[in-house]
Design a protein around this motif. Structure first.
Motif, PDB file in Angstrom:
ATOM      1  N   HIS A  24       0.819  -1.214   0.000  1.00 16.29           N
ATOM      2  CA  HIS A  24       0.000   0.000   0.000  1.00 16.29           C
ATOM      3  C   HIS A  24       0.855   1.267   0.000  1.00 16.29           C
ATOM      4  CE1 HIS A  24      -4.107  -1.414   0.122  1.00 16.29           C
ATOM      5  NE2 HIS A  24      -3.799  -2.288   1.050  1.00 16.29           N
ATOM      6  N   THR A  29      -0.361   0.992  -6.609  1.00 17.85           N
ATOM      7  CA  THR A  29      -0.775  -0.155  -5.797  1.00 17.85           C
ATOM      8  C   THR A  29      -0.959  -1.390  -6.675  1.00 17.85           C
ATOM      9  OG1 THR A  29      -1.897   1.363  -4.295  1.00 17.85           O
ATOM     10  CG2 THR A  29      -2.473  -0.957  -4.117  1.00 17.85           C
ATOM     11  N   TRP A  31      -2.798  -4.251  -6.839  1.00 20.55           N
ATOM     12  CA  TRP A  31      -3.970  -4.872  -6.232  1.00 20.55           C
ATOM     13  C   TRP A  31      -4.013  -6.380  -6.442  1.00 20.55           C
ATOM     14  CZ3 TRP A  31      -6.388  -2.570  -2.569  1.00 20.55           C
ATOM     15  CH2 TRP A  31      -6.404  -1.186  -2.507  1.00 20.55           C
ATOM     16  N   VAL A  56     -12.352  -6.668  -1.614  1.00 16.47           N
ATOM     17  CA  VAL A  56     -12.071  -5.296  -2.047  1.00 16.47           C
ATOM     18  C   VAL A  56     -10.841  -5.287  -2.954  1.00 16.47           C
ATOM     19  CG1 VAL A  56     -11.341  -3.003  -1.259  1.00 16.47           C
ATOM     20  CG2 VAL A  56     -13.219  -4.201  -0.094  1.00 16.47           C
ATOM     21  N   ALA A  57      -9.799  -6.008  -2.572  1.00 16.38           N
ATOM     22  CA  ALA A  57      -8.590  -6.056  -3.394  1.00 16.38           C
ATOM     23  C   ALA A  57      -8.888  -6.680  -4.758  1.00 16.38           C
ATOM     24  CB  ALA A  57      -7.482  -6.822  -2.673  1.00 16.38           C
ATOM     25  N   MET A  60     -10.614  -4.177  -6.900  1.00 18.55           N
ATOM     26  CA  MET A  60      -9.687  -3.181  -7.440  1.00 18.55           C
ATOM     27  C   MET A  60      -8.844  -3.768  -8.576  1.00 18.55           C
ATOM     28  SD  MET A  60     -10.510  -0.518  -5.825  1.00 18.55           S
ATOM     29  CE  MET A  60      -9.205   0.630  -6.200  1.00 18.55           C
ATOM     30  N   ALA A  61      -8.532  -5.051  -8.486  1.00 21.16           N
ATOM     31  CA  ALA A  61      -7.689  -5.699  -9.500  1.00 21.16           C
ATOM     32  C   ALA A  61      -8.482  -6.169 -10.716  1.00 21.16           C
ATOM     33  CB  ALA A  61      -6.943  -6.887  -8.885  1.00 21.16           C
ATOM     34  N   ALA A  64     -15.321  -4.323 -10.060  1.00 19.34           N
ATOM     35  CA  ALA A  64     -16.254  -4.272  -8.932  1.00 19.34           C
ATOM     36  C   ALA A  64     -17.173  -5.483  -8.858  1.00 19.34           C
ATOM     37  CB  ALA A  64     -17.075  -2.985  -9.005  1.00 19.34           C
ATOM     38  N   ASP A  88     -19.583   1.342  -2.172  1.00 13.94           N
ATOM     39  CA  ASP A  88     -18.596   1.879  -3.106  1.00 13.94           C
ATOM     40  C   ASP A  88     -18.567   1.067  -4.396  1.00 13.94           C
ATOM     41  OD1 ASP A  88     -16.357   3.768  -3.700  1.00 13.94           O
ATOM     42  OD2 ASP A  88     -15.282   1.862  -3.849  1.00 13.94           O
ATOM     43  N   LEU A  89     -18.590  -0.236  -4.277  1.00 10.74           N
ATOM     44  CA  LEU A  89     -18.561  -1.074  -5.476  1.00 10.74           C
ATOM     45  C   LEU A  89     -19.840  -0.927  -6.290  1.00 10.74           C
ATOM     46  CD1 LEU A  89     -16.805  -4.290  -4.144  1.00 10.74           C
ATOM     47  CD2 LEU A  89     -15.796  -2.287  -5.249  1.00 10.74           C
ATOM     48  N   ARG A  92     -19.627   2.268  -8.181  1.00 14.20           N
ATOM     49  CA  ARG A  92     -18.752   2.123  -9.352  1.00 14.20           C
ATOM     50  C   ARG A  92     -19.476   1.441 -10.517  1.00 14.20           C
ATOM     51  NH1 ARG A  92     -12.858   2.067  -7.822  1.00 14.20           N
ATOM     52  NH2 ARG A  92     -12.851   2.807  -5.678  1.00 14.20           N
TER      53      ARG A  92
END
Length: 127
Positions: A24, A29, A31, A56-57, A60-61, A64, A88-89, A92
């Motif tokens: 981080h 980053t 991910w 979450v990771a 991000m990779a 969503a 949040d996802l 998105r």
């Protein structure tokens, strides 16, 4: 020290957590690597919160929708960060009504004023 511990090829949960924290700090980053480390951490010390962090990771990779799929059955209904992450996802993915509901639930469960302010701002952004 972290590299030495990882070089032993038998990292424990603290080394894995340290490796995640170190990633981080990188300017960009990684991910995918963080998701892989969370997967290993989940294998060694399974918990719904570790699985949430992995989701979450992965989001991000890989996107969503992949993260949401991993979150779906986690038993974290009373954990505000679960709802905040889902919100949040969903935001998105432009699933605004669902995101707003998740932000509202996170707001109900949030324990501190800074968290409530943050979640209120996020909710206002999509309302």
């Amino acid at each position: 020290m972290l590299e030495r511990a990882l070089g032993l090829r038998a990292p424990g949960p603290y080394q894995l957590q340290a490796a995640i924290a170190a990633l981080h700090t990188d300017p960009v980053t990684d991910w995918g690597q963080i998701a892989a480390l969370y997967a290993e951490l989940a294998r060694r010390t399974p918990s719904p919160v570790v699985e949430l962090n992995r989701a979450v990771a992965v989001a991000m990779a890989e996107g969503a929708e992949h993260g949401l799929a991993l979150m779906h059955d986690l038993p974290l209904g009373e954990y505000h960060l679960y709802h905040a992450a889902r919100a949040d996802l969903l935001r998105r993915l432009e699933r605004i009504d669902e995101a707003a509901d998740a932000y509202r639930r996170a707001l109900e469960l949030a324990q501190t004023e800074p968290e409530r302010r943050f979640l209120s701002r996020r909710l206002a952004e999509i309302s």
